[in-house]
Design a protein around this motif. Structure first.
Motif, PDB file in Angstrom:
ATOM      1  N   ASN A  24       0.929  -1.148  -0.049  1.00 47.50           N
ATOM      2  CA  ASN A  24      -0.063   0.099   0.129  1.00 47.50           C
ATOM      3  C   ASN A  24       0.881   1.197   0.009  1.00 47.50           C
ATOM      4  O   ASN A  24       0.404   2.210   0.381  1.00 47.50           O
ATOM      5  N   LEU A  50       3.379   2.295   1.698  1.00 51.89           N
ATOM      6  CA  LEU A  50       3.638   3.021   3.009  1.00 51.89           C
ATOM      7  C   LEU A  50       5.130   3.152   2.950  1.00 51.89           C
ATOM      8  O   LEU A  50       6.013   4.134   3.584  1.00 51.89           O
ATOM      9  N   ARG A  58      -4.402   3.367  -1.267  1.00 49.87           N
ATOM     10  CA  ARG A  58      -4.410   2.974   0.131  1.00 49.87           C
ATOM     11  C   ARG A  58      -5.964   2.564   0.521  1.00 49.87           C
ATOM     12  O   ARG A  58      -6.199   1.904   1.262  1.00 49.87           O
ATOM     13  N   ARG A  59      -7.062   3.322  -0.138  1.00 48.07           N
ATOM     14  CA  ARG A  59      -8.150   2.923  -0.071  1.00 48.07           C
ATOM     15  C   ARG A  59      -8.642   1.579  -0.491  1.00 48.07           C
ATOM     16  O   ARG A  59      -9.526   0.749   0.200  1.00 48.07           O
ATOM     17  N   MET A  62      -5.387  -2.121   5.677  1.00 46.10           N
ATOM     18  CA  MET A  62      -4.165  -2.883   6.474  1.00 46.10           C
ATOM     19  C   MET A  62      -4.772  -2.865   8.007  1.00 46.10           C
ATOM     20  O   MET A  62      -5.411  -2.090   8.452  1.00 46.10           O
ATOM     21  N   PHE A  95      -2.683  -3.777  11.572  1.00 45.40           N
ATOM     22  CA  PHE A  95      -1.367  -3.931  12.123  1.00 45.40           C
ATOM     23  C   PHE A  95      -1.669  -4.789  13.536  1.00 45.40           C
ATOM     24  O   PHE A  95      -2.653  -5.043  14.136  1.00 45.40           O
ATOM     25  N   PRO A 144      -3.552  -2.369  17.497  1.00 46.62           N
ATOM     26  CA  PRO A 144      -4.918  -1.643  16.838  1.00 46.62           C
ATOM     27  C   PRO A 144      -4.666  -0.007  16.467  1.00 46.62           C
ATOM     28  O   PRO A 144      -5.147   0.270  15.406  1.00 46.62           O
ATOM     29  N   ARG A 165     -12.796  -0.381  10.889  1.00 44.20           N
ATOM     30  CA  ARG A 165     -12.080   0.894  10.436  1.00 44.20           C
ATOM     31  C   ARG A 165     -11.614   0.595   9.044  1.00 44.20           C
ATOM     32  O   ARG A 165     -11.811   1.528   7.967  1.00 44.20           O
ATOM     33  N   ALA A 166     -10.901  -0.503   8.801  1.00 44.10           N
ATOM     34  CA  ALA A 166     -10.363  -0.714   7.339  1.00 44.10           C
ATOM     35  C   ALA A 166     -11.473  -1.274   6.486  1.00 44.10           C
ATOM     36  O   ALA A 166     -11.294  -0.721   5.293  1.00 44.10           O
TER      37      ALA A 166
END
Ligand SMILES: Nc1ncnc2c1ncn2[C@@H]1O[C@H](COP(=O)(O)OP(=O)(O)O)[C@@H](O)[C@H]1O
Ligand SMILES: [Mg+2]
Lengths: 249, 246
Positions: free
Chosen positions: B51, B53, B77-78, B82, B84, B87, B146-147
Motif C-alpha cells: 500500500n 507506506l 490505500r483505500r 491494513m 497492524f 490496533p 475501520r479498514a
C-alpha cells in the motif's frame, strides 16, 4: 548606578560559585564563562544601542533586527537537529512573526518607527519566538515518534500526511504557545517582568511601565502563535516523502 | 483464477542493508496468502510496500495488472486496507474511528456504523464508546471495521492476533477469515503462528533473511516442504540468531 556598585555585584556570582563548589556541582567554570559573556555581550550591546539611538535613523534598525533573527534561528534550529532544513524554516517563522507584529505596532501608531522603540521590542518578540519555535519543533518531533503507529494507520486509511499528523501538529503548536499564555495569566502576581522592573528602577512612572508591559504581553502572544504555527506547518512536511510516506529517522 | 497482486523482483535496501532480496510471487484473487518466517525476515517490510507506506528500491508490484506506482496513492490505500499488530485506534469514539477513512475523502459511510459493528461482532452500543477504553480484542475488531469502512479489495494483515490473549486471538482470527470470505477479499496475512497460517491460508510463502525461500499451496507446503531451509524452519530449527550469521 555607579561603576563601583557594578563591580560589587560580582559577589553574587561568588555566592553561586561557593554553592557549586560546596555541593560539588562542577558549575564553577560555566558560571565564570557565563558571567564574563553576560558582561561582554551586554556592554557591547549597550554601546551599539547607544550609537544607533544617537543616530536615531531607521536604516540602522533593519540590519540589527536581521542579525537578531539569524542568531535566534540558529539557536532554535538546534532543537530540530537532524531535521533537514530546520534552520531555514525556523528562521523564516521567526522573521514572519517579527514582521507581522512590528508592522501592526507601527501602522496602528502604537509605537514610532525609531530605534529606541523598535529594537528592544524586536528583541522581546524574537527572543520569545525563538523559545516558542524550539519548543514547538521539539514537541512535534516527539509527538510524531510516539504517535508513529497511529500515523501509519491513518496513512494506510488514505489520509494525507497533513491529516495523519493533525493531533501531533495541535500538540506541538500548543507546546510553543502555552508558556506565553501562562505568563500572561500570572504576570504581576508571581513575577514582575524584567523589562518593567528595569523601567521602574530606572525611574519610569509605574503606570507608564505597566502600559508597555501589557502591550508587550499581548504582542508576544501574537508572535509566539505565528511562529509556533508556522514552524509546525513547515516542519511536519520534512517527516514525510512526497508520496505521503512517513520517513524513518 | 485471476491474479490480484503480482510482486515482481522486489528488493528493498535501507542504508545499504538489503531487507528484501528479489522477491517474486503472485496472490490469486479472493485467496488468503500466509507470509511466514522468522522475526526480522522482512515480512512487515514486504506488506508495507503493497500500500506504498514504503517504496521498493527494485522491482514492481501490480494490482489487477496495473503498476501501483502509476495509481493515485490515496486511491491505492483505500483499495488496500491494513490491520497492524497494534490496533492504534485514534482518540475519540468507536464510531469516529470507523468513519475516519470515508470522511477523509469527504464521503459518508456507505453503510450505518451499526452494520460495521455487527460485522465485526460488536453490539450497536459500542458506537458511542471511547475507543481507548476497549479491551485488546475489541480494539482489534474496531481496527478491522475501520479498514472495512473503505470497502477495500485487499487486506494486509501484519500479525493481527499476536498482541491478543489466546481466546481473543482465536475469535479475531475466525472473524477475519469470515470477513474475507464474505466480501471475497484478497489477503496477505503475516503470522508467526504456524498453526494459524495453516488454518487461515490457501497459499503460504516462507521468507528468510529478505528472500522468498519457498511458496506453495498451504496444505502441501506444510505436509511436504521441498527445500531444506523450509524443512528446518518447520522443524523449529531456524531462530533469529542463525539467520544473522548468514
Ligand atoms: N527503516 C529501517 N531501517 C533499517 N532497518 C530496518 C528498517 N525497517 C526494518 N528494518 C530491519 O529490516 C529487517 C526486517 O524487518 P521486518 O520487515 O520488520 O521483519 P519481520 O516483520 O519479518 O520481523 C529487520 O532486521 C529490521 O531491523
Ligand atoms: Mg513484523
Amino acid at each position: 548606578m555607579t561603576d563601583l556598585s557594578l563591580i560589587f555585584s560580582v559577589s553574587f556570582i561568588f555566592i553561586a560559585m561557593v554553592i557549586s563548589y560546596w555541593q560539588n556541582l562542577k558549575l564553577e567554570k560555566d558560571l565564570a564563562i557565563g558571567a564574563v559573556r553576560a558582561f561582554v555581550q551586554l556592554t557591547a550591546v549597550g554601546y551599539v544601542l547607544k550609537f544607533i539611538f544617537d543616530l536615531a535613523k531607521w536604516q540602522y534598525v533593519i540590519p540589527m533586527v536581521v542579525v537578531m533573527i539569524l542568531v535566534a534561528g540558529r539557536n532554535a534550529a538546534r532543537r530540530g537537529e537532524g531535521l533537514p532544513g530546520a534552520f531555514v524554516l525556523v528562521t523564516l517563522s521567526i522573521a514572519l512573526a517579527e514582521f507581522v507584529t512590528m508592522t501592526m505596532l507601527v501602522s496602528l501608531n502604537i509605537i514610532p518607527f525609531t530605534p529606541r522603540y523598535v529594537i528592544p521590542l524586536s528583541g522581546m518578540i524574537i527572543g520569545n519566538a525563538m523559545v516558542a519555535s524550539g519548543l514547538a519543533l521539539n514537541r512535534l518531533r516527539s509527538e510524531i515518534s510516539s504517535r508513529r503507529a497511529e500515523i501509519l494507520s491513518a496513512l494506510a486509511l488514505g489520509a494525507t500526511s497533513r491529516q495523519a499528523t493533525e493531533p501531533a501538529l495541535k500538540a506541538a503548536v500548543k507546546a510553543g504557545m502555552i508558556p506565553t499564555i501562562d505568563a500572561m495569566k500570572t504576570v504581576g502576581l508571581v513575577q514582575l517582568p524584567g523589562m518593567m522592573t528595569g523601567q521602574i528602577i530606572a525611574g519610569a512612572n509605574p503606570i507608564e511601565a505597566v502600559k508597555y508591559q501589557i502591550l508587550v504581553q499581548f504582542m508576544l502572544s501574537a508572535s509566539v502563535g505565528i511562529t509556533s504555527m508556522l514552524v509546525c506547518l513547515l516542519a511536519y512536511r520534512q517527516f514525510f516523502t512526497r508520496a505521503h510516506q512517513l520517513r524513518s529517522f | 483464477m485471476d491474479i490480484k497482486l503480482n510482486l515482481q523482483n522486489i528488493s528493498k535496501a535501507v542504508n545499504g542493508k538489503l531487507l528484501l532480496n528479489h522477491v517474486s510471487f503472485a496472490v490469486p484473487e479472493g485467496r488468503i496468502v500466509a507470509i511466514i518466517g522468522p522475526s526480522g525476515a522482512g515480512k512487515s517490510t514486504l506488506l508495507s510496500l503493497i500500500n506504498r507506506l514504503q517504496d521498493p528500491t527494485g522491482g514492481a508490484i501490480y494490482l489487477d495488472g496495473t503498476n501501483i506506482q502509476t495509481l493515485d496513492v490515496f486511491a491505492l490505500r483505500r483499495r488496500v486496507g491494513m490491520v497492524f499488530q497494534q490496533p492504534a485506534l485514534f482518540p475519540g469514539t468507536v464510531a469516529s474511528n470507523i468513519a475516519f477513512g470515508p470522511h477523509l475523502s469527504g464521503h459518508e459511510l456507505t453503510r450505518p456504523v451499526a452494520e460495521f459493528l455487527r460485522e465485526v461482532g460488536l453490539a450497536e452500543e459500542f458506537a458511542k464508546r471511547d475507543a481507548s477504553r476497549l479491551s485488546g480484542g475489541e480494539q482489534q475488531r474496531v481496527a478491522l471495521a475501520r479498514a472495512l469502512a473503505n470497502n477495500p479489495e485487499v487486506l494486509l494483515l501484519d500479525e493481527p492476533t499476536s498482541a491478543l490473549d489466546l481466546g481473543a486471538a482465536h475469535q479475531v482470527e475466525d472473524l477475519i477469515t469470515q470477513v474475507c470470505k464474505h466480501h471475497g477479499l484478497t489477503a496477505m496475512w503475516v503470522s508467526h503462528d504456524l498453526e494459524q497460517a495453516q488454518r487461515v491460508s490457501d497459499r503460504t510463502v516462507l521468507m528468510v533473511s529478505g528472500r522468498k525461500i519457498e511458496e506453495g499451496n498451504t496444505a502441501s507446503f506444510f505436509a511436504q516442504p521441498k527445500t531444506e531451509i523450509a524443512q528446518a524452519f518447520l522443524a523449529g530449527e531456524i531462530g533469529v540468531s542463525k539467520l544473522q550469521g548468514e
